[in-house]
Design a protein around this motif. Sequence first.
Motif, mmCIF file in Angstrom:
data_model
loop_
_atom_site.group_PDB
_atom_site.id
_atom_site.type_symbol
_atom_site.label_atom_id
_atom_site.label_comp_id
_atom_site.label_asym_id
_atom_site.label_seq_id
_atom_site.Cartn_x
_atom_site.Cartn_y
_atom_site.Cartn_z
ATOM 1 N N ARG A 7 0.818 -1.211 0.000
ATOM 2 C CA ARG A 7 0.000 0.000 0.000
ATOM 3 C C ARG A 7 0.856 1.267 0.000
ATOM 4 O O ARG A 7 1.907 1.309 0.623
ATOM 5 C CB ARG A 7 -0.946 0.002 1.200
ATOM 6 C CG ARG A 7 -1.851 -1.224 1.203
ATOM 7 C CD ARG A 7 -2.973 -1.129 2.192
ATOM 8 N NE ARG A 7 -3.809 -2.332 2.124
ATOM 9 C CZ ARG A 7 -4.928 -2.505 2.818
ATOM 10 N NH1 ARG A 7 -5.361 -1.555 3.621
ATOM 11 N NH2 ARG A 7 -5.617 -3.627 2.699
ATOM 12 N N TYR A 8 0.374 2.261 -0.700
ATOM 13 C CA TYR A 8 1.012 3.575 -0.766
ATOM 14 C C TYR A 8 2.429 3.508 -1.337
ATOM 15 O O TYR A 8 3.321 4.217 -0.878
ATOM 16 C CB TYR A 8 1.049 4.245 0.619
ATOM 17 C CG TYR A 8 -0.302 4.443 1.241
ATOM 18 C CD1 TYR A 8 -1.191 5.372 0.728
ATOM 19 C CD2 TYR A 8 -0.682 3.691 2.348
ATOM 20 C CE1 TYR A 8 -2.442 5.549 1.297
ATOM 21 C CE2 TYR A 8 -1.938 3.869 2.927
ATOM 22 C CZ TYR A 8 -2.802 4.798 2.398
ATOM 23 O OH TYR A 8 -4.038 4.972 2.963
ATOM 24 N N SER A 30 -0.300 5.008 -10.811
ATOM 25 C CA SER A 30 0.349 6.127 -10.125
ATOM 26 C C SER A 30 1.376 6.819 -11.013
ATOM 27 O O SER A 30 1.577 8.030 -10.925
ATOM 28 C CB SER A 30 1.013 5.653 -8.819
ATOM 29 O OG SER A 30 2.100 4.789 -9.074
ATOM 30 N N TRP A 90 4.367 4.279 -4.675
ATOM 31 C CA TRP A 90 4.340 4.818 -6.036
ATOM 32 C C TRP A 90 5.112 3.894 -6.969
ATOM 33 O O TRP A 90 6.083 3.260 -6.571
ATOM 34 C CB TRP A 90 4.974 6.210 -6.055
ATOM 35 C CG TRP A 90 4.984 6.824 -7.424
ATOM 36 C CD1 TRP A 90 3.992 7.571 -7.971
ATOM 37 C CD2 TRP A 90 6.011 6.719 -8.406
ATOM 38 N NE1 TRP A 90 4.331 7.949 -9.243
ATOM 39 C CE2 TRP A 90 5.572 7.437 -9.544
ATOM 40 C CE3 TRP A 90 7.247 6.090 -8.441
ATOM 41 C CZ2 TRP A 90 6.330 7.543 -10.698
ATOM 42 C CZ3 TRP A 90 8.012 6.181 -9.594
ATOM 43 C CH2 TRP A 90 7.554 6.902 -10.704
ATOM 44 N N GLY A 121 2.999 5.957 2.414
ATOM 45 C CA GLY A 121 1.839 6.797 2.625
ATOM 46 C C GLY A 121 1.866 7.654 3.873
ATOM 47 O O GLY A 121 1.137 8.639 3.966
ATOM 48 N N ASN A 122 2.688 7.288 4.865
ATOM 49 C CA ASN A 122 2.678 8.068 6.099
ATOM 50 C C ASN A 122 3.956 8.878 6.274
ATOM 51 O O ASN A 122 4.249 9.365 7.348
ATOM 52 C CB ASN A 122 2.509 7.136 7.307
ATOM 53 C CG ASN A 122 3.716 6.235 7.501
ATOM 54 O OD1 ASN A 122 4.508 6.052 6.583
ATOM 55 N ND2 ASN A 122 3.861 5.668 8.681
ATOM 56 N N LEU A 179 2.864 -1.649 4.497
ATOM 57 C CA LEU A 179 2.725 -0.205 4.345
ATOM 58 C C LEU A 179 4.038 0.390 3.850
ATOM 59 O O LEU A 179 5.099 0.101 4.391
ATOM 60 C CB LEU A 179 2.344 0.437 5.674
ATOM 61 C CG LEU A 179 0.899 0.281 6.141
ATOM 62 C CD1 LEU A 179 0.708 1.017 7.459
ATOM 63 C CD2 LEU A 179 -0.069 0.810 5.103
#
Length: 225
Positions: free
Chosen positions: A47-48, A55, A50, A90-91, A87
Amino acid sequence: MKQHRFNHWSETKYLKDIVTNPMIEVGEYSYYSGYYGHHDFEDGCVRYLWGDEKSRRLFNPIEDYGWVLDKLIIGNYVCIASGVIILMGGNHNHHPEWITVYPFAEQIETSYEPKGDTIIESDAWIGMNAMIMPGVNIGEGAIVAAGSVVVKDVPPYTIVGGNPAKEIKKRFTDKEIEKLKEMRWFDWEREKIERAIPIFSSSSIDQLYDYYLREIKPYEHLENG
């Protein structure tokens, strides 16, 4: 994307056959068992990150902002169960030390900070619904229990579980782990691995080490030379 869906819980897909994102590096025979997750590996499990086709059409943070993006690096013979979440970036624009963690668009270009590559080393097993946070290194032969949240590196041949994931136990003795780290069986030629499958399907590391000394080690200099 349709060819990436699963038809039954017993079906697995080799990552080499389905990964297209250049920010993901995948070894041999590593697989994803994603039937119960109901999504593709690159658009759900990971996830997240690129770099997928969609994207790349939308934006390019490397060219637009000069970001150095983290990669996902997966070794050989890795098992990733359904529901796993890896993950990635994204954060990276949320700063707990700032007054607000809200990522204002005006600050996106300068607020990004890499976490470092996320690495899942060879022969690791990531259990169902586990979550791996950005920049974590999961060592070779490690096991992440189902439902765990991994926030820090996992040593080789170690079982971790919980939220946050903590060490449950080592899979083998320190001496046996050193032998496994020396042998790196997952890097052997496939034909030599197949000949040793009965040994792999046992707990006799000494027997595997004898096979290594007889069939692998004498020829390593030829393969590396």
